[in-house]
Write an enzyme that holds these catalytic residues in place. Structure first.
Site, short mmCIF file in Angstrom:
data_model
loop_
_atom_site.label_atom_id
_atom_site.label_comp_id
_atom_site.label_asym_id
_atom_site.label_seq_id
_atom_site.Cartn_x
_atom_site.Cartn_y
_atom_site.Cartn_z
N CYS A 97 17.70 -6.62 -25.31
CA CYS A 97 16.49 -6.34 -24.54
C CYS A 97 15.57 -7.57 -24.57
O CYS A 97 15.29 -8.09 -25.66
CB CYS A 97 15.77 -5.13 -25.12
SG CYS A 97 14.13 -4.87 -24.40
N CYS A 103 12.31 -6.38 -26.83
CA CYS A 103 12.34 -6.03 -28.26
C CYS A 103 13.60 -6.51 -28.97
O CYS A 103 13.72 -6.38 -30.18
CB CYS A 103 12.20 -4.52 -28.43
SG CYS A 103 13.66 -3.60 -27.92
N CYS A 132 17.86 -0.57 -22.49
CA CYS A 132 17.51 -1.03 -23.83
C CYS A 132 17.62 0.16 -24.75
O CYS A 132 17.13 1.25 -24.44
CB CYS A 132 16.08 -1.55 -23.81
SG CYS A 132 15.27 -1.52 -25.42
N ASP A 139 -1.53 3.68 10.98
CA ASP A 139 -1.14 3.53 9.59
C ASP A 139 -2.36 3.72 8.70
O ASP A 139 -3.01 2.76 8.30
CB ASP A 139 -0.52 2.15 9.39
CG ASP A 139 0.44 2.16 8.22
OD1 ASP A 139 0.70 3.24 7.67
OD2 ASP A 139 0.93 1.08 7.85
N LYS A 150 9.62 4.31 14.90
CA LYS A 150 9.04 3.26 14.07
C LYS A 150 9.45 1.88 14.56
O LYS A 150 10.56 1.70 15.04
CB LYS A 150 9.52 3.44 12.62
CG LYS A 150 9.08 4.73 11.95
CD LYS A 150 7.64 4.64 11.55
CE LYS A 150 7.26 5.30 10.27
NZ LYS A 150 7.98 5.31 9.09
N GLU A 169 1.68 8.39 21.67
CA GLU A 169 0.48 7.89 20.97
C GLU A 169 0.88 6.82 19.96
O GLU A 169 1.99 6.85 19.47
CB GLU A 169 -0.19 9.04 20.19
CG GLU A 169 -0.47 10.26 21.03
CD GLU A 169 -0.58 11.54 20.20
OE1 GLU A 169 -0.73 11.46 18.97
OE2 GLU A 169 -0.49 12.61 20.81
N LYS A 197 1.31 5.27 16.38
CA LYS A 197 1.38 5.87 15.05
C LYS A 197 0.49 5.05 14.13
O LYS A 197 0.85 3.95 13.72
CB LYS A 197 2.81 5.91 14.53
CG LYS A 197 2.90 6.63 13.21
CD LYS A 197 4.32 6.96 12.84
CE LYS A 197 4.39 7.89 11.65
NZ LYS A 197 3.76 7.36 10.44
N CYS A 222 10.67 -0.19 -28.66
CA CYS A 222 10.51 -1.25 -27.66
C CYS A 222 9.11 -1.17 -27.06
O CYS A 222 8.73 -0.14 -26.48
CB CYS A 222 11.56 -1.10 -26.57
SG CYS A 222 11.38 -2.30 -25.23
N TYR A 275 -9.00 8.49 14.36
CA TYR A 275 -8.57 9.05 15.64
C TYR A 275 -7.95 10.41 15.37
O TYR A 275 -7.16 10.56 14.42
CB TYR A 275 -7.52 8.15 16.32
CG TYR A 275 -8.09 6.95 17.02
CD1 TYR A 275 -9.28 7.04 17.75
CD2 TYR A 275 -7.43 5.73 16.98
CE1 TYR A 275 -9.80 5.93 18.40
CE2 TYR A 275 -7.94 4.61 17.63
CZ TYR A 275 -9.13 4.73 18.33
OH TYR A 275 -9.64 3.63 18.97
S1 IVH Z 1 1.22 14.06 14.42
C1 IVH Z 1 2.88 17.95 13.37
N1 IVH Z 1 0.32 11.85 15.50
O1 IVH Z 1 2.11 10.09 10.54
C2 IVH Z 1 2.67 16.52 13.59
N2 IVH Z 1 0.80 11.84 13.18
O2 IVH Z 1 4.74 10.59 9.48
C3 IVH Z 1 1.88 15.87 12.53
N3 IVH Z 1 0.32 9.74 12.04
O3 IVH Z 1 1.13 12.62 8.32
C4 IVH Z 1 1.50 14.49 12.74
N4 IVH Z 1 -0.42 8.67 13.81
O4 IVH Z 1 -0.59 10.85 8.95
C5 IVH Z 1 0.74 12.45 14.38
N5 IVH Z 1 -0.51 9.97 16.57
C6 IVH Z 1 -0.09 10.56 15.47
C7 IVH Z 1 -0.06 9.90 14.22
C8 IVH Z 1 0.40 10.59 13.10
C9 IVH Z 1 -0.18 8.60 12.51
C10 IVH Z 1 0.73 9.98 10.65
C11 IVH Z 1 0.17 11.24 10.05
C12 IVH Z 1 1.34 12.03 9.56
C13 IVH Z 1 2.39 10.98 9.47
C14 IVH Z 1 3.77 11.57 9.61
#
Ligand code: IVH
Length: 620
Positions: free
Chosen positions: A354, A357, A372, A63, A260, A59, A61, A378, A169
């Site tokens: 510093c 100050c 400092c 943000d 990542k 999936e 990830k 300060c 999602y």
């Molecule tokens: S699974 C037990 N799936 O990433 C597993 N997390 O670094 C829990 N996140 O806190 C997370 N997309 O906020 C999962 N497809 C995805 C995700 C995802 C984003 C975030 C989530 C989690 C953080 C962990």
């Protein structure tokens, strides 16, 4: 489901707390193919799968911000942020305003209780539109969609959240009652979708490392064209029975991995190297940069940490440097492009006085940090300590931002944190850029902050090395401000996480007459907290028990075990004595096992230890 039904409620005064019945975990990260292969190898080894391929659910990830939704009999009853994984904030009113989140589940077999977890985010287009409008109106903009999502969910007034283009999602479940979910993660996501919950259309089932990599590359190539920000992909072992067998370590499951994207890097020029003075007087060299767009934000500063770091990287004023920004961390200078160094590049010299100050700068032998020596004389240190005191996780004085603190100190209206509580609306309203209404709101917020907790108060004092966790441990263990003040170094070191250095800082803090004065003034101004924290600690099931851990554990790390024990109220000590309640023994225990046996202290092997944790609902 109609939009008008979504925003019904009045603004809140503050957010309530929600304890997650099943902790919200985080993910282990990988940044390379090698790390991914290593993860896959460990999974196959633990599952005794030999060379057989594992099926993963892959999936994006997202943000954004992790939230948990609770549906009872198909109706959205509660929504909460992840918080620290154990406890989050109740944000039901705000989540109800997100169009993508159904207020009612549809379809067949909707369970009596369903907790869904997922990511709330702000799509790129909505983010741009929001910032454009804000800019035109001269209002605050957000640096990136992630901050925008977080800021929008943290609104006390759901009418504001309702105007923010948020989406969600779902990527997993928490508690479920009244049904049995499918036995594969991918099928669970399909089921959630059938009940009307949003799940990522980009999810795929893939096989083995190769399948993962192919997915990773495909998503990476489409990253810029996706309508929302992502910072990598997530692989999850698809078979739920296999997930169960893999279990988890401390804060992350063994069956999932976040892969990542590489941090983003750009070239730019160092215009100057300035020195910032922190709360504890630490002088930090900061590179002022020609603005450069990296990883979704414009970067104009990068920390250089300390003098040694500047020397090690040999950064000079005028240099062209590589700047990196990974995720949410502060941008950093990776290295200098020496070929591009101009003849007139200037070396950085740490100040001997510093810059704020004029006090002498001292660098203790063996320490990397120059400080400092002005202390609270300060104004930079005073400002920083007031900002820290007022910050969200400390006294949480809403509306008292950094600029305002600078202004208040510069105008001579406040000198110490105690002075905040003497401010009047008239004084504030006379400040530049401050209306009468804002002035009144701020006075109210300052008043509201008086009701706090002991651990927040201790954290707010800004004692060196006392972060939130240590403050919480001090409050839980010692129970009152007086007890903390009176404790000597030996007593303090009995508190979980407090070592000799921290203990010495605490004792020194309470020896300074100035600090005592400020603390007393704060109390006199009416800062108070419920006196329950200590009894709460004593109510925990393992309160008063001391554990010692030795040897290698298999189902968890030593730190993970320690955290679980502490959350049950136990103390975890480093050596065995007559006072030790249990010694937990893993593989290859050291002399502690023999010591325990000679003292007749009860010994638990890993299995017995897990049974004990299980009894209190703390399965590792
Ligand atoms: S699974 C037990 N799936 O990433 C597993 N997390 O670094 C829990 N996140 O806190 C997370 N997309 O906020 C999962 N497809 C995805 C995700 C995802 C984003 C975030 C989530 C989690 C953080 C962990």
């Amino acid at each position: 489901e109609s939009p008008t039904q979504r925003v019904g409620a009045e603004p809140l005064k503050s957010f309530g707390q929600v304890t997650h019945a099943i902790p919200m975990l985080s993910l282990d990260n990988a940044f390379s193919e090698a790390e991914l292969s290593e993860f896959d190898r460990r999974v196959r080894e633990r599952l005794q799968m030999g060379e057989q391929h594992i099926t993963y659910s892959a999936e994006p990830k997202l943000d954004g911000l992790a939230v948990s939704l609770l549906y009872r009999n198909g109706n959205l009853e509660q929504a909460a942020t992840r918080g620290d994984g154990m406890t989050g904030e109740e944000i039901t009113q705000n989540v109800r305003t997100i169009q993508a989140v159904p207020l009612r589940l549809r379809g067949n077999g909707v369970p009596g209780l369903l907790e869904v977890r997922g990511e709330v985010f702000m799509p790129k287009a909505g983010f741009e539109r929001f910032n454009d409008t804000a800019r035109k109106r001269g209002e605050k903009t957000f640096v990136n969609p992630r901050n925008a999502a977080a800021g929008s969910l943290r609104q006390l007034d759901p009418r504001i959240t309702a105007q923010r283009p948020l989406a969600m999602y779902c990527y997993g479940t928490g508690q479920v009652e009244g049904t049995t979910l499918p036995d594969h993660h991918s099928a669970i996501l399909d089921q959630l979708r059938e009940w009307g919950l949003p799940v990522s259309p980009e999810r795929r089932s893939v096989t083995g490392v190769e399948g993962c990599l192919e997915y990773y590359q495909k998503i990476q190539s489409r990253r810029d064209n996706l309508p929302y920000e992502i910072d990598g992909v997530v692989y999850k072992v698809d078979d739920i029975e296999q997930q169960r067998r893999l279990g988890f370590v401390s804060r992350a499951p063994r069956w999932a991995l976040a892969h990542k994207f590489a941090a983003q890097e750009e070239l730019t020029r160092v215009v100057d190297i300035e020195v910032q003075v922190g709360r504890t007087g630490a002088l930090t060299p900061v590179a002022r940069l020609e603005p450069v767009f990296v990883g979704g934000v414009t970067v104009t500063n990068a920390t250089l940490h300390n003098e040694d770091e500047v020397r090690r990287k040999d950064v000079r004023i005028g240099d062209t440097v590589v700047v990196r920004r990974a995720g949410d961390v502060i941008p950093e200078v990776v290295n200098v492009v020496t070929e591009r160094r101009p003849a007139d590049a200037r070396e950085f010299l740490m100040h001997t006085r510093c810059p704020v100050c004029g006090s002498e700068v001292v660098r203790v032998e063996g320490e990397a940090v120059a400080r400092c020596s002005g202390g609270l004389f300060c104004s930079a240190q005073r400002k920083q300590s007031i900002k820290h005191f007022a910050s969200r996780r400390a006294m949480d004085v809403e509306g008292l931002g950094d600029k305002l603190v600078d202004q208040l100190v510069d105008e001579g209206l406040i000198d110490s944190v105690a002075d905040l509580y003497r401010l009047t609306a008239e004084q504030l309203a006379a400040l530049e850029r401050m209306g009468e209404k804002s002035a009144r709101n701020l006075v109210d917020a300052i008043e509201t902050s008086k009701a706090t907790t002991l651990s927040r108060f201790l954290y707010a004092l800004g004692i060196r090395e006392v972060g939130e966790a240590t403050a919480a441990a001090l409050a839980a263990d010692l129970g009152s401000l007086d007890a903390v003040k009176r404790a000597d170094e030996e007593r303090l070191q009995q508190v979980p996480d407090v070592g000799p250095v921290v203990a010495a800082h605490i004792v020194r803090f309470f020896q300074q007459p100035h600090n005592i004065e400020v603390v007393e003034a704060l109390i006199a101004h009416g800062i108070h907290w419920p006196a329950i924290e200590h009894s709460a600690a004593q109510d925990k099931p393992l309160a008063g028990q001391t554990f010692v851990l030795t040897g290698t554990l298999h189902r968890m790390t030593r730190d993970g075990a320690k955290a679980l024990l502490q959350s049950l109220g136990a103390k975890v000590a480093g050596s065995v004595s007559k006072k030790t309640s249990y010694v937990v023994v893993g593989d290859d225990p050291g002399s502690k096992l023999a010591k325990a046996e000679s003292l007749g202290v009860e010994v638990l092997d890993e299995a017995a230890f897990i049974r004990l944790l299980d009894e209190y609902g703390m399965t590792p």
